[in-house]
Motif scaffolding. Sequence first.
Motif, PDB file in Angstrom:
ATOM      1  N   GLN A  82       0.849  -1.199   0.000  1.00  0.00           N
ATOM      2  CA  GLN A  82       0.000   0.000   0.000  1.00  0.00           C
ATOM      3  C   GLN A  82       0.883   1.246   0.000  1.00  0.00           C
ATOM      4  OE1 GLN A  82      -3.616   0.476   0.098  1.00  0.00           O
ATOM      5  NE2 GLN A  82      -2.816   2.516  -0.351  1.00  0.00           N
ATOM      6  N   TYR A 130       1.562   5.219   0.652  1.00  0.00           N
ATOM      7  CA  TYR A 130       1.130   6.326   1.508  1.00  0.00           C
ATOM      8  C   TYR A 130       1.903   7.576   1.104  1.00  0.00           C
ATOM      9  CZ  TYR A 130      -0.927   2.698   4.443  1.00  0.00           C
ATOM     10  OH  TYR A 130      -1.673   1.647   4.902  1.00  0.00           O
ATOM     11  N   THR A 169      -2.851   6.404  -0.236  1.00  0.00           N
ATOM     12  CA  THR A 169      -3.596   6.835   0.940  1.00  0.00           C
ATOM     13  C   THR A 169      -2.869   8.013   1.572  1.00  0.00           C
ATOM     14  OG1 THR A 169      -4.379   4.592   1.346  1.00  0.00           O
ATOM     15  CG2 THR A 169      -4.513   6.139   3.191  1.00  0.00           C
ATOM     16  N   GLY A 184      -6.673   9.505   5.699  1.00  0.00           N
ATOM     17  CA  GLY A 184      -7.142   8.238   5.148  1.00  0.00           C
ATOM     18  C   GLY A 184      -7.749   8.365   3.772  1.00  0.00           C
ATOM     19  N   GLU A 185      -7.784   9.589   3.222  1.00  0.00           N
ATOM     20  CA  GLU A 185      -8.374   9.780   1.892  1.00  0.00           C
ATOM     21  C   GLU A 185      -7.524   9.081   0.830  1.00  0.00           C
ATOM     22  OE1 GLU A 185      -7.943  13.551  -0.301  1.00  0.00           O
ATOM     23  OE2 GLU A 185      -6.719  14.289   1.356  1.00  0.00           O
ATOM     24  N   LYS A 186      -8.162   8.684  -0.258  1.00  0.00           N
ATOM     25  CA  LYS A 186      -7.461   8.098  -1.392  1.00  0.00           C
ATOM     26  C   LYS A 186      -7.219   9.208  -2.421  1.00  0.00           C
ATOM     27  CE  LYS A 186      -7.612   3.756  -0.019  1.00  0.00           C
ATOM     28  NZ  LYS A 186      -6.387   3.020   0.329  1.00  0.00           N
TER      29      LYS A 186
END
Length: 207
Positions: free
Chosen positions: A57, A59, A141, A146-148
Motif C-alpha cells: 500500500q 502512503y 492513501t 485516510g483519503e485516497k
Amino acid sequence: MAKLIKVDFMNQSDKYPTGCESISTVMCLHYWKINITPEEFIDKYLEKGNIDEREGQLYAPNPFDKFVGSPYLQFSFGCYEPVIEKALNKLMSDKKLNFEVKNLNNVPMDIIIKDYIDKNIPVIFWATMDLQESYYSRIWTVPGTGEKYQWKAKEHCMLLVGYDNEKYGYYFNDPLNNNGIILYNKALVEKRHEEQFSNAIAIVKKN
C-alpha cells in the motif's frame, strides 16, 4: 503580434529531476531580482511529504497540500499551486519582500496574457511534460486523513513568458530536459493546462 519576456533559463534535469515547480518558481524569483538558490527554496520553503510503501500500500500526501516526495529524487511526483503559493508567501514574509503572490487558478488564458504577460509579469504555469496527454495513474492513501488520492501523470510546471499570435503559440521557459525557451501550440497548451486543474500563479511587485 508577439511578446517575449526575457527570463534567464534554468534546467531541472541534472539535480532536480522532479523539481519543475521549484525551478520554474526560482526562475520567476530571479526575474524579480530575488536572490535565492533552488536548494534554499526546496529545503527551506517547499513543504514536502514522504512516499512510503507498506505491505503493498502506498502512503503519500495530497499534492495540493505538500510536494509528494523530494524534487531531488527521480521517483517522486510533484505538487500543485497551493503548495508553491504557501512557499512563496513564507519566503516573502521571511525576507520582507515587497511582492504579492497571485493565485491564477482557473483564470482564462486571455486574462493571463492581458493582465500579466503583456505587463511583463511571467506566470508559473501547470501543464504536462512535453505537452503529453495526462492520465490517472498511482493511487495512494493520505496519512492522517485516510483519503485516497489518484495521481494525474505527466504533471509538469513551466514559466509562461510570452506568445506569438502568428505562430499560434505560447512561449515558455521549460526546465525539463534543457528544453529552454520553447514555443508550444496554444490550443494544446490550454488543453493540457485544463487537464492539470488549470493551476497558475504569479509574483507581482506591490506599488
